[in-house]
Design a protein around this motif. Structure first.
Motif, PDB file in Angstrom:
ATOM      1  N   ASN A 168      39.313  42.787  48.169  1.00  0.00           N
ATOM      2  CA  ASN A 168      39.790  44.158  48.365  1.00  0.00           C
ATOM      3  C   ASN A 168      39.693  44.608  49.813  1.00  0.00           C
ATOM      4  N   GLN A 208      44.002  45.736  38.233  1.00  0.00           N
ATOM      5  CA  GLN A 208      43.439  46.470  39.359  1.00  0.00           C
ATOM      6  C   GLN A 208      43.099  47.887  38.920  1.00  0.00           C
ATOM      7  N   GLU A 227      39.476  44.475  41.574  1.00  0.00           N
ATOM      8  CA  GLU A 227      40.653  43.621  41.526  1.00  0.00           C
ATOM      9  C   GLU A 227      40.328  42.360  40.724  1.00  0.00           C
ATOM     10  N   TYR A 229      41.605  39.230  40.645  1.00  0.00           N
ATOM     11  CA  TYR A 229      42.565  38.414  41.388  1.00  0.00           C
ATOM     12  C   TYR A 229      42.982  37.186  40.595  1.00  0.00           C
ATOM     13  N   SER A 325      48.194  46.841  38.074  1.00  0.00           N
ATOM     14  CA  SER A 325      47.166  47.778  37.617  1.00  0.00           C
ATOM     15  C   SER A 325      47.149  47.833  36.090  1.00  0.00           C
TER      16      SER A 325
END
Length: 337
Positions: A168, A208, A227, A229, A325
């Motif tokens: 981030n 997210q 996050e 990822y 998100s």
């Protein structure tokens, strides 16, 4: 009816911050940023040394909008609406879009602010297109921008942070972009043929989360930005392919009829991977994230600004964007008249 892109403008705050400067500031490994993220520079509205926020989101959005108007051939007094997409407004209230309108000297027109991540710019384009084609408006502003750096704690000790947390601090940048949409071909004369915007996150955990802390919870031990990822790496390429083929089928275009591809701009490394996977070898890739950082809703406009300088009459472009998100498919198709 068709809506047209008449002009595009962008704004990146401050000087570019390279990986060496970022690594020194955060106390992280520069090589890890180069290899894992693949982004070389980014821009921040916040001074890394002092922590001072030097530009608000409204400031950079207004600058981008002024440049879009100047490039469009449309007078500011002819702008009839403003639509803005952002995940990081300056305040809960008033809406940042109204501060932007104020800075531009616009009054007595409808304004709309859409709260969304990387798909917010496309959602704003869709609403702007709808207002042009179905609402009787002749010209309007569509804006996208984010100031992500204000959510990061620069005083935090990151020496023992996990890569999933560090990402981030090195992935994001700040920026804004804007486009003038018109009812007839003006300026760059690029027709907005299709816009895709669809929620696809039913039953799926968010990739997210950005927290908004109020008086009651600001001292809770929660990260402002989280996050996933690994989930993003897994799902975004798959969703990007779905978007590409859905747009092609809807338009009746074949792969060899696409001259330019605007792929999702997650990071330098991820964008290269996705562009290869989308499999349009004859299309010129238009990407910017390796130099700008992931600045959310500014990215499609940064890509568009580069694209409009390259398109010639009859050429076509497809843009693909994924919001992780809560997982949104988005994209759009352009054709130069």
């Amino acid at each position: 009816m068709t809506a047209y892109l008449a002009g595009v403008g962008t704004s990146l705050p401050g000087e570019p911050v390279d990986n060496a400067k970022l690594a020194r500031t955060l106390g992280v490994n520069e090589e890890w940023i180069d290899v894992f993220i693949g982004t070389r520079t980014r821009h921040f509205a916040r001074d890394l040394d002092s922590g001072e926020v030097r530009w608000s989101l409204a400031d950079i959005c207004a600058e981008a909008a002024e440049r879009a108007i100047a490039s469009s051939g449309v007078a500011a007094e002819d702008i009839e609406f403003v639509v803005m997409g952002t995940a990081t407004p300056d305040h809960l209230m008033p809406a940042t879009v109204n501060h932007v309108a104020d800075q531009l000297g616009l009054d007595q027109i409808p304004t709309y602010q859409l709260q969304s991540g990387c798909a917010g710019a496309v959602q704003a384009l869709e609403l702007g297109r709808t207002l042009i084609t179905g609402g009787g408006y002749r010209a309007g502003l569509v804006i996208g921008g984010d100031v992500c750096s204000k959510h990061l704690d620069l005083d935090r000790d990151l020496s023992g942070a996990a890569p999933s947390d560090l990402v981030n601090y090195v992935l994001f940048g700040d920026g804004a972009g804007a486009a003038v949409l018109t009812a007839g071909p003006r300026g760059h004369r690029v027709a907005l043929r299709r816009v895709l915007n669809r929620f696809t996150g039913l039953g799926r955990e968010p990739g997210q989360v950005i927290e908004w802390f109020g008086l009651a919870d600001r001292f809770e031990d929660r990260q402002a930005v989280r996050e996933d990822y690994k989930a993003i790496e897994e799902f975004v390429p798959v969703i990007a392919e779905e978007i590409l083929w859905e747009l092609l089928e809807d338009l009746g275009w074949s792969t060899d009829q696409v001259d330019f591809l605007l792929p999702p701009q997650l990071s330098g490394r991820m964008t290269r991977r996705i562009a290869r996977q989308l499999g349009l070898p004859g299309a010129v890739e238009v990407s910017c994230v390796a130099e700008t950082g992931n600045n959310g809703n500014a990215l499609p406009f940064l890509q568009l600004e580069d694209l409009l300088g390259k398109m010639t009459e009859g050429q076509r472009a497809l843009a693909v964007a994924v919001e992780s998100s809560k997982w949104i498919k988005s994209g759009f198709a352009l054709e130069k008249e």
